[in-house]
Write an enzyme that holds these catalytic residues in place. Sequence first.
Site, PDB file in Angstrom:
ATOM      1  N   GLY A 199      14.029  15.875  29.777  1.00  0.00           N
ATOM      2  CA  GLY A 199      13.435  14.511  29.400  1.00  0.00           C
ATOM      3  C   GLY A 199      14.735  13.737  28.955  1.00  0.00           C
ATOM      4  N   SER A 248       5.880  13.931  28.764  1.00  0.00           N
ATOM      5  CA  SER A 248       4.694  13.625  29.241  1.00  0.00           C
ATOM      6  C   SER A 248       3.664  14.368  28.178  1.00  0.00           C
ATOM      7  CB  SER A 248       4.471  14.083  30.473  1.00  0.00           C
ATOM      8  OG  SER A 248       4.830  15.358  30.835  1.00  0.00           O
ATOM      9  N   THR A 249       3.892  15.384  27.636  1.00  0.00           N
ATOM     10  CA  THR A 249       2.883  16.074  26.839  1.00  0.00           C
ATOM     11  C   THR A 249       2.925  15.416  25.538  1.00  0.00           C
ATOM     12  OG1 THR A 249       3.782  18.249  27.908  1.00  0.00           O
ATOM     13  CG2 THR A 249       2.232  18.440  25.998  1.00  0.00           C
ATOM     14  N   GLU A 263      15.937  15.173  19.643  1.00  0.00           N
ATOM     15  CA  GLU A 263      14.779  16.087  19.278  1.00  0.00           C
ATOM     16  C   GLU A 263      15.324  17.272  18.529  1.00  0.00           C
ATOM     17  OE1 GLU A 263      12.548  15.589  23.514  1.00  0.00           O
ATOM     18  OE2 GLU A 263      14.141  17.107  23.419  1.00  0.00           O
ATOM     19  N   GLY A 272       7.216  18.844  22.980  1.00  0.00           N
ATOM     20  CA  GLY A 272       7.122  19.568  24.273  1.00  0.00           C
ATOM     21  C   GLY A 272       8.441  20.333  24.456  1.00  0.00           C
ATOM     22  N   LYS A 317       4.924  26.616  31.429  1.00  0.00           N
ATOM     23  CA  LYS A 317       6.120  26.392  30.572  1.00  0.00           C
ATOM     24  C   LYS A 317       6.614  27.967  29.931  1.00  0.00           C
ATOM     25  CE  LYS A 317       6.934  22.021  30.987  1.00  0.00           C
ATOM     26  NZ  LYS A 317       6.519  21.056  29.789  1.00  0.00           N
TER      27      LYS A 317
HETATM   28  C1  A5P Z   1      12.682  15.927  26.617  1.00  0.00           C
HETATM   29  O1  A5P Z   1      14.138  15.927  26.357  1.00  0.00           O
HETATM   30  C2  A5P Z   1      12.328  17.497  26.703  1.00  0.00           C
HETATM   31  O2  A5P Z   1      12.938  18.204  25.749  1.00  0.00           O
HETATM   32  C3  A5P Z   1      11.094  17.505  26.661  1.00  0.00           C
HETATM   33  O3  A5P Z   1      10.165  17.766  25.757  1.00  0.00           O
HETATM   34  C4  A5P Z   1      10.550  18.127  27.770  1.00  0.00           C
HETATM   35  O4  A5P Z   1      11.156  17.940  28.791  1.00  0.00           O
HETATM   36  C5  A5P Z   1       8.976  18.403  28.055  1.00  0.00           C
HETATM   37  O5  A5P Z   1       8.761  17.114  28.846  1.00  0.00           O
HETATM   38  P1  A5P Z   1       7.111  17.225  29.402  1.00  0.00           P
HETATM   39  O6  A5P Z   1       6.202  17.136  28.306  1.00  0.00           O
HETATM   40  O7  A5P Z   1       6.929  16.112  30.168  1.00  0.00           O
HETATM   41  O8  A5P Z   1       7.054  18.507  30.231  1.00  0.00           O
END
Ligand code: A5P
Length: 241
Positions: free
Chosen positions: A105, A34-35, A111, A89, A129
């Site tokens: 996520g 979401s970020t 990633e 994120g 976080k």
């Molecule tokens: C995805 O696999 C994660 O590594 C994301 O980077 C992590 O969950 C951050 O997500 P939000 O920005 O939604 O908190």
Amino acid sequence: LSEIRGADIGKRAAAEEAVRLVADGMTLGLGTGSTVAFVLDALARRIRAEGLKLKGVPTSERTAAKAADLGIPLTDLDRVFELDLAIDGADEVEEGSLCLIKGHGGALLREKIVATAARRFVVVVDDSKIVARLGSHMSVPVEVVRFAHVATARRLERLAGPAVLRRGQDGAPYVTDNGNFIYDLGNPGVTAVPIPDPAALACALVRIVGVVESGLFTGGVERAIVGAADGSVRTLERLRA
Ligand code: A5P
């Protein structure tokens, strides 16, 4: 401000600050979550307003779809081997070391590949976080091949405590973009045991046959841009390995 709205303001502020690092002609790693959705919005605005020529490598099908909708040109790591900057994120950021837990996520493998291909890796988070010790709140996601995954989970449990197979909303096992399962390690909501040596645990996890990759990112983060609920932003630098 409600708590959710406050987190969104922080995420958006961090995202917009990170997008200021983008310059014309760059190749970019585009994270997931979401970020990062706010990062994509800000990037699309700069492309429209300034005519920037950029190419992005998405870390998930979700990010690829949103970037394509916004008109952000995409490529892949079979065409571009090195990226100028990756923005992603995180689920937890350890202050000082900037070690990360990622993968809540579900996109941890791509990633990590994209972050590794980038000359600069910048993390964007809201301030909820940031932790003094990694593992304070979040379990550690581990991507595992489906074949014999129960046997692999037993080995994970011997190494690091409870391993819970991640499930989707329909109750079926969650399947990653790479066709694998995810186990979430530890039970931080209950036990909250910080990880004493994230790098050692990351190495031990990937040595288990059947494990593809872990969501522990240890090293390589240039800075973490942290947004607060009042819209202010601070930058954390790496102080120790
Ligand atoms: C995805 O696999 C994660 O590594 C994301 O980077 C992590 O969950 C951050 O997500 P939000 O920005 O939604 O908190």
